[in-house]
Design a protein around this motif. Structure first.
Motif, PDB file in Angstrom:
ATOM      1  N   LEU A   1      -6.203   0.917   0.104  1.00 48.97           N
ATOM      2  CA  LEU A   1      -4.924   0.999   0.842  1.00 48.97           C
ATOM      3  C   LEU A   1      -4.755   1.545   1.940  1.00 48.97           C
ATOM      4  O   LEU A   1      -4.201   0.463   3.000  1.00 48.97           O
ATOM      5  CB  LEU A   1      -4.336   1.703  -0.888  1.00 48.97           C
ATOM      6  CG  LEU A   1      -2.990   1.353  -0.311  1.00 48.97           C
ATOM      7  CD1 LEU A   1      -2.139   0.215   0.354  1.00 48.97           C
ATOM      8  CD2 LEU A   1      -2.112   1.958  -1.112  1.00 48.97           C
ATOM      9  N   TRP A   2      -5.614   2.850   1.520  1.00 48.10           N
ATOM     10  CA  TRP A   2      -5.100   3.638   3.354  1.00 48.10           C
ATOM     11  C   TRP A   2      -5.389   3.208   4.520  1.00 48.10           C
ATOM     12  O   TRP A   2      -5.250   2.759   5.534  1.00 48.10           O
ATOM     13  CB  TRP A   2      -5.513   5.206   3.083  1.00 48.10           C
ATOM     14  CG  TRP A   2      -3.850   5.628   3.058  1.00 48.10           C
ATOM     15  CD1 TRP A   2      -3.750   6.628   1.205  1.00 48.10           C
ATOM     16  CD2 TRP A   2      -2.717   6.017   3.124  1.00 48.10           C
ATOM     17  NE1 TRP A   2      -2.545   7.252   0.644  1.00 48.10           N
ATOM     18  CE2 TRP A   2      -2.014   6.693   1.740  1.00 48.10           C
ATOM     19  CE3 TRP A   2      -2.263   5.306   4.222  1.00 48.10           C
ATOM     20  CZ2 TRP A   2      -0.749   6.422   2.168  1.00 48.10           C
ATOM     21  CZ3 TRP A   2      -0.584   5.221   3.804  1.00 48.10           C
ATOM     22  CH2 TRP A   2       0.001   6.595   3.223  1.00 48.10           C
ATOM     23  N   VAL A   3      -7.259   2.501   3.937  1.00 49.57           N
ATOM     24  CA  VAL A   3      -8.129   1.974   5.294  1.00 49.57           C
ATOM     25  C   VAL A   3      -6.804   0.467   5.475  1.00 49.57           C
ATOM     26  O   VAL A   3      -7.162   0.302   6.905  1.00 49.57           O
ATOM     27  CB  VAL A   3      -9.636   1.729   4.474  1.00 49.57           C
ATOM     28  CG1 VAL A   3      -9.910   0.897   5.272  1.00 49.57           C
ATOM     29  CG2 VAL A   3     -10.264   2.876   4.344  1.00 49.57           C
ATOM     30  N   CYS A   4      -6.414   0.086   4.293  1.00 48.13           N
ATOM     31  CA  CYS A   4      -5.867  -1.910   5.174  1.00 48.13           C
ATOM     32  C   CYS A   4      -4.621  -1.321   5.784  1.00 48.13           C
ATOM     33  O   CYS A   4      -3.628  -1.828   6.505  1.00 48.13           O
ATOM     34  CB  CYS A   4      -5.415  -2.189   3.773  1.00 48.13           C
ATOM     35  SG  CYS A   4      -6.930  -2.758   2.979  1.00 48.13           S
ATOM     36  N   VAL A   5      -4.124  -0.113   5.742  1.00 47.42           N
ATOM     37  CA  VAL A   5      -2.405   0.373   6.137  1.00 47.42           C
ATOM     38  C   VAL A   5      -3.419   0.623   7.494  1.00 47.42           C
ATOM     39  O   VAL A   5      -2.274   0.224   8.416  1.00 47.42           O
ATOM     40  CB  VAL A   5      -2.065   1.985   5.328  1.00 47.42           C
ATOM     41  CG1 VAL A   5      -1.549   1.949   6.123  1.00 47.42           C
ATOM     42  CG2 VAL A   5      -1.099   1.736   4.959  1.00 47.42           C
TER      43      VAL A   5
END
Length: 408
Positions: free
Chosen positions: A44-48
């Motif tokens: 999720l944070w990689v995508c953010v």
């Protein structure tokens, strides 16, 4: 000072965080669940970061290089450095995601060295459990929805665990690796308990497996996660995780039940006793299709009220429930109910023969059901053929005109 500021900020954000948790994954109750939970947040944070970087650069380029700001249009064909960069960066990101994802996936598929093995069978619409290996070996039961019909019909207030409560939960010991061998008896189902990180499709004719190890005692709820028919939303899963001592006591109690059930089968039941028990069995297994008033659903499920199958020969009705109904060489939605005990089958048959406008005044005894189960293949074939002809006729009559014409 920093600690006080952090504490104050967390307290101020607490209501927002509490609201956000409603839309997050369930809190994991196993090491595997924690791995999946952490992997989810990592990706999720990689995508953010990718989202912010790509759209930030895009909006920067649009604003700073727009024609109204006097920026001249650039004319270029290719740039080797840029192409190398936008190839290498995604490759590195994918490797960074693939390593922990592969580790978690391998861990998830490792069903070896299990302390307990349970076979799970999906039915329309309930779950069957058979303890195959480990403490509790030999225990078998069915788990059906326990939410009262009044709540489903909207005539009573809905409970806290509406549509997520069962009559018999799966019981396992805490801290033990439980392997689930999963299949289905009719259509596709899927066994899913999010907090235990266990989800696996149940496919007729195939056996799949998964596992979980609960770290804390408690009740953990899930549902069928594969659209399996009109009652798909009515086949919940409840796992009751107990301490080793409580689990041993449960196993001892369950293993004493078969002897009691055998005694019940030999008991001489009265019509009133069987009808009272049959009402409960009907509500758990039959009401979804045949309805509480016995009128069925026109075009799909035939009425039991006034049915020739129900009011006719007891042996033919027993054969219908034991073997199901086949029409034009195809299995219908009337599945075999051999999994029910002799007493439960006798009770529900008695109930249907003495309810609504069916007032025959005769009971079906458990001994009659037991005899039908153990009949010779020739006798079973004859009774089943008779039952199928009557049941197929009833199903044909229940179909709409268009369907009836197509059948002819």
């Amino acid at each position: 000072m920093i600690g006080k500021w952090t504490t104050g900020a967390m307290l101020a954000l607490a209501p927002a965080l509490a609201g956000a948790s409603r839309y997050n994954l369930q809190d994991p109750n196993s090491a595997l669940g924690q791995d999946i939970y952490d992997l989810h947040h990592l990706i999720l944070w990689v995508c953010v970061v990718i989202f912010v970087g790509v759209f930030g650069f895009m909006f920067y380029a649009i604003l700073k290089h727009r024609k109204s700001a006097g920026h001249p249009a650039a004319h270029f064909h290719e740039n080797t450095t840029v192409e190398v960069i936008w190839t290498v960066i995604p490759f590195v990101i994918l490797i960074g995601i693939a390593v922990p994802a592969t580790r978690t996936l391998v861990h998830q598929r490792d069903t070896s060295a299990a302390d307990l093995t349970i076979k799970v069978t999906g039915y329309q619409w309930k779950w069957g459990y058979d303890y195959l290996k480990g403490d509790g070996e030999g225990i078998s039961f069915f788990s059906t929805l326990a939410t009262p019909r009044e709540q489903i019909d909207g005539t009573a207030p809905k409970g806290e665990n509406y549509l997520l409560e069962v009559d018999q939960p799966v019981v396992v010991p805490v801290g033990k690796k439980v392997r689930l061998v999963i299949t289905a008896a009719d259509v596709l189902h899927a066994w899913w308990v999010p907090s235990l990180a266990a989800k696996q499709d149940a496919i007729p004719g195939f056996v799949r497996d998964t596992w979980f190890k609960a770290e804390r005692e408690g009740l953990y709820r899930g549902q069928c996660a594969e659209l399996c028919g009109k009652e798909h939303g009515f086949m919940p899963i409840v796992v009751n995780v107990l301490s080793a001592e409580k689990y041993a006591a449960w196993v001892n109690e369950r293993k004493q039940k078969p002897a009691a059930a055998a005694e019940d089968a030999n008991k001489q039941w009265t019509l009133a006793e069987l009808s009272a028990r049959g009402r409960k069995v009907f509500a758990e297994n039959c009401v979804a299709c045949h309805q509480g008033d016995g009128m069925g659903i026109p075009g799909s499920f035939p009425a039991l009220n006034g049915s020739k199958v129900v009011t006719g020969s007891k042996q033919a009705q027993i054969a219908t429930v034991l073997h199901g109904v086949v029409r034009d060489g195809k299995v219908t939605l009337m599945q075999p109910f051999r999994q029910l005990s002799d007493v439960d089958l006798a009770a529900v048959l008695t109930y249907t023969r003495n309810s609504w406008n069916n007032l025959g005044g005769e009971a079906v005894m458990p001994a009659e059901v037991a005899a039908a189960r153990s009949s010779s293949p020739q006798a079973l074939h004859g009774e089943r053929a008779s039952a199928l002809r009557i049941a197929a006729s009833a199903l044909h009559a229940a179909a709409p005109a268009g369907h009836a014409g197509a059948a002819r």
